[in-house]
Design an enzyme around this catalytic site. Structure first.
Site, PDB file in Angstrom:
ATOM      1  N   SER A 186     -18.184  47.512 -53.132  1.00  0.00           N
ATOM      2  CA  SER A 186     -18.547  47.792 -51.740  1.00  0.00           C
ATOM      3  C   SER A 186     -18.393  49.290 -51.518  1.00  0.00           C
ATOM      4  O   SER A 186     -17.684  49.958 -52.288  1.00  0.00           O
ATOM      5  CB  SER A 186     -17.574  47.037 -50.821  1.00  0.00           C
ATOM      6  OG  SER A 186     -17.639  47.530 -49.505  1.00  0.00           O
ATOM      7  N   TYR A 212      -8.647  44.271 -48.343  1.00  0.00           N
ATOM      8  CA  TYR A 212     -10.053  44.164 -48.770  1.00  0.00           C
ATOM      9  C   TYR A 212     -10.519  45.471 -49.432  1.00  0.00           C
ATOM     10  O   TYR A 212     -11.072  45.458 -50.529  1.00  0.00           O
ATOM     11  CB  TYR A 212     -10.957  43.807 -47.589  1.00  0.00           C
ATOM     12  CG  TYR A 212     -12.427  43.760 -47.994  1.00  0.00           C
ATOM     13  CD1 TYR A 212     -12.901  42.732 -48.816  1.00  0.00           C
ATOM     14  CD2 TYR A 212     -13.325  44.753 -47.601  1.00  0.00           C
ATOM     15  CE1 TYR A 212     -14.231  42.697 -49.223  1.00  0.00           C
ATOM     16  CE2 TYR A 212     -14.649  44.727 -47.998  1.00  0.00           C
ATOM     17  CZ  TYR A 212     -15.103  43.693 -48.806  1.00  0.00           C
ATOM     18  OH  TYR A 212     -16.421  43.670 -49.218  1.00  0.00           O
TER      19      TYR A 212
HETATM   20  N1  LIG Z   1     -22.155  41.648 -46.492  1.00  0.00           N
HETATM   21  C1  LIG Z   1     -21.599  42.843 -46.545  1.00  0.00           C
HETATM   22  O1  LIG Z   1     -21.631  43.620 -45.582  1.00  0.00           O
HETATM   23  C2  LIG Z   1     -20.967  43.306 -47.822  1.00  0.00           C
HETATM   24  C3  LIG Z   1     -20.731  44.686 -47.983  1.00  0.00           C
HETATM   25  C4  LIG Z   1     -20.131  45.126 -49.157  1.00  0.00           C
HETATM   26  C5  LIG Z   1     -19.775  44.230 -50.145  1.00  0.00           C
HETATM   27  N2  LIG Z   1     -20.005  42.890 -49.957  1.00  0.00           N
HETATM   28  C6  LIG Z   1     -19.596  41.972 -51.027  1.00  0.00           C
HETATM   29  O2  LIG Z   1     -20.719  41.207 -51.409  1.00  0.00           O
HETATM   30  C7  LIG Z   1     -20.259  40.004 -52.034  1.00  0.00           C
HETATM   31  C8  LIG Z   1     -21.086  38.845 -51.518  1.00  0.00           C
HETATM   32  O3  LIG Z   1     -20.828  38.647 -50.161  1.00  0.00           O
HETATM   33  P1  LIG Z   1     -21.973  38.362 -49.082  1.00  0.00           P
HETATM   34  O4  LIG Z   1     -22.089  39.543 -48.229  1.00  0.00           O
HETATM   35  O5  LIG Z   1     -23.176  37.817 -49.734  1.00  0.00           O
HETATM   36  O6  LIG Z   1     -21.220  37.264 -48.185  1.00  0.00           O
HETATM   37  P2  LIG Z   1     -21.420  35.680 -48.046  1.00  0.00           P
HETATM   38  O7  LIG Z   1     -22.772  35.367 -47.528  1.00  0.00           O
HETATM   39  O8  LIG Z   1     -20.231  35.235 -47.249  1.00  0.00           O
HETATM   40  O9  LIG Z   1     -21.308  35.153 -49.533  1.00  0.00           O
HETATM   41  C9  LIG Z   1     -20.080  35.009 -50.196  1.00  0.00           C
HETATM   42  C10 LIG Z   1     -20.280  34.084 -51.377  1.00  0.00           C
HETATM   43  O10 LIG Z   1     -19.020  33.939 -52.044  1.00  0.00           O
HETATM   44  C11 LIG Z   1     -18.684  32.541 -52.111  1.00  0.00           C
HETATM   45  N3  LIG Z   1     -17.253  32.357 -52.000  1.00  0.00           N
HETATM   46  C12 LIG Z   1     -16.442  32.751 -50.969  1.00  0.00           C
HETATM   47  N4  LIG Z   1     -15.189  32.333 -51.196  1.00  0.00           N
HETATM   48  C13 LIG Z   1     -15.198  31.662 -52.384  1.00  0.00           C
HETATM   49  C14 LIG Z   1     -14.218  30.982 -53.136  1.00  0.00           C
HETATM   50  N5  LIG Z   1     -12.938  30.888 -52.724  1.00  0.00           N
HETATM   51  N6  LIG Z   1     -14.591  30.382 -54.302  1.00  0.00           N
HETATM   52  C15 LIG Z   1     -15.873  30.446 -54.713  1.00  0.00           C
HETATM   53  N7  LIG Z   1     -16.840  31.077 -54.048  1.00  0.00           N
HETATM   54  C16 LIG Z   1     -16.509  31.668 -52.889  1.00  0.00           C
HETATM   55  C17 LIG Z   1     -19.409  31.902 -50.925  1.00  0.00           C
HETATM   56  O11 LIG Z   1     -19.722  30.542 -51.195  1.00  0.00           O
HETATM   57  P3  LIG Z   1     -18.901  29.274 -50.639  1.00  0.00           P
HETATM   58  O12 LIG Z   1     -18.523  29.556 -49.217  1.00  0.00           O
HETATM   59  O13 LIG Z   1     -19.879  28.159 -50.822  1.00  0.00           O
HETATM   60  O14 LIG Z   1     -17.719  29.154 -51.542  1.00  0.00           O
HETATM   61  C18 LIG Z   1     -20.721  32.697 -50.939  1.00  0.00           C
HETATM   62  O15 LIG Z   1     -21.619  32.172 -51.879  1.00  0.00           O
HETATM   63  C19 LIG Z   1     -18.761  39.927 -51.736  1.00  0.00           C
HETATM   64  O16 LIG Z   1     -18.024  40.293 -52.871  1.00  0.00           O
HETATM   65  C20 LIG Z   1     -18.560  40.954 -50.634  1.00  0.00           C
HETATM   66  O17 LIG Z   1     -17.261  41.483 -50.622  1.00  0.00           O
HETATM   67  C21 LIG Z   1     -20.589  42.423 -48.829  1.00  0.00           C
END
Ligand SMILES: NC(=O)c1ccc[n+]([C@@H]2O[C@H](COP(=O)([O-])OP(=O)(O)OC[C@H]3O[C@@H](n4cnc5c(N)ncnc54)[C@H](OP(=O)(O)O)[C@@H]3O)[C@@H](O)[C@H]2O)c1
Length: 254
Positions: free
Chosen positions: A136, A149
């Site tokens: 991130s 985080y």
């Molecule tokens: N969106 C942003 O602004 C942003 C910015 C920078 C970095 N990121 C990073 O991008 C990555 C993906 O996040 P996203 O933005 O796509 O958010 P998201 O839509 O909430 O997706 C998160 C994914 O991780 C899975 N997950 C969460 N907890 C889990 C657990 N305990 N075991 C297994 N799977 C789990 C969720 O699936 P289930 O709920 O089905 O388990 C979902 O598929 C993350 O590492 C996040 O930190 C996001």
């Protein structure tokens, strides 16, 4: 031979967009998240791809061992690893539950590290082993009110860059994707929807495509979006104390 990609956090957001990109490229997929229903829907949507669904809570300490055992039992060998699953939480370190913050460390750091370790022998065997770890822009400075985080993402960036250098002789590339605010479920899970940072979020489709292209080109670090690139660069030159103050302001509610 058809290549296999393993994607964690495949059920929504950036991970789901990675699923679409690899499926359309003809890969076999191993899709991992907790929500089995969503993973089975993905499998149904791509009847021409060989998709293995593993519903697993990666914040449990024995989760990776169970995944590796399941893959061994089905003779699945991974060529590309996408460590994407993760979550954040807004709030002061003291106010957030310690259990939730330790769960975050287990998911964002320990599971990512253990899965990478366990799959390295496969990736070395593959003629074109590739790893993409999702960090991130939080990785570039301390983040007051999201302290754990931001620290987990600093780990992901540092670990991935070091690993990229260690694995260079084996022709395994390690790419770190550093998105800024992106429209996914992340913001509602982290309770950051109303912050200044999320007032101008990018689409998960664009973020995943930039990650996918960079992975294929073997790039080391990719920061999505022009403003995010400038922010990350500024954080490098500012004193850490000032960078922390700026991060605190950006995470303020509107
Ligand atoms: N969106 C942003 O602004 C942003 C910015 C920078 C970095 N990121 C990073 O991008 C990555 C993906 O996040 P996203 O933005 O796509 O958010 P998201 O839509 O909430 O997706 C998160 C994914 O991780 C899975 N997950 C969460 N907890 C889990 C657990 N305990 N075991 C297994 N799977 C789990 C969720 O699936 P289930 O709920 O089905 O388990 C979902 O598929 C993350 O590492 C996040 O930190 C996001």
């Amino acid at each position: 031979m058809t290549k296999t990609v393993l994607i964690t956090g495949a059920s929504s957001g950036i991970g789901l967009e990675f699923v679409k990109l690899f499926a359309n490229d003809g890969y076999n997929l191993v899709v991992i998240a907790r929500n089995e229903e969503k993973l089975l829907e993905i499998k149904k949507s791509y009847p021409h791809n060989n998709i293995t669904v593993i519903s697993k809570d990666l914040s449990r300490s024995n989760a990776i061992k169970e995944i590796v055992d399941e893959m061994k039992a089905h003779d699945i060998v991974v060529d590309v690893l996408i460590n994407n699953a993760g979550f954040g939480l807004l709030g002061s370190f003291e106010d957030l539950s310690i259990e939730k913050q330790l769960e975050m460390i287990q998911l964002n750091i320990s599971s990512l590290t253990e899965l990478t370790y366990q799959l390295l022998p496969d990736l070395k065997k593959s003629k074109s082993g590739k790893i993409l770890n999702v960090a991130s822009t939080a990785a570039f400075q301390p983040g007051p009110n999201m302290a754990v985080y931001y620290a987990t993402k600093a780990f992901v960036l540092s670990f991935s860059e070091a690993l990229a250098e260690e694995l260079r002789p084996y022709s395994i590339t390690v790419t770190t994707l550093c998105p800024g605010a992106t429209k996914t479920n992340f913001s509602s899970v982290a309770k950051v929807e109303n912050t200044k940072m999320f007032s101008n979020a990018m689409s998960s489709e664009v973020v995943a495509k930039q990650g996918f292209d960079s992975l294929m080109q073997g790039k080391r670090v990719v920061i999505t979006g022009g403003l995010n690139k400038i922010g990350a660069l500024a954080a490098k030159f500012l004193p850490r104390r000032t960078a922390a103050k700026v991060a605190k302001l950006v995470m303020k509610e509107n």
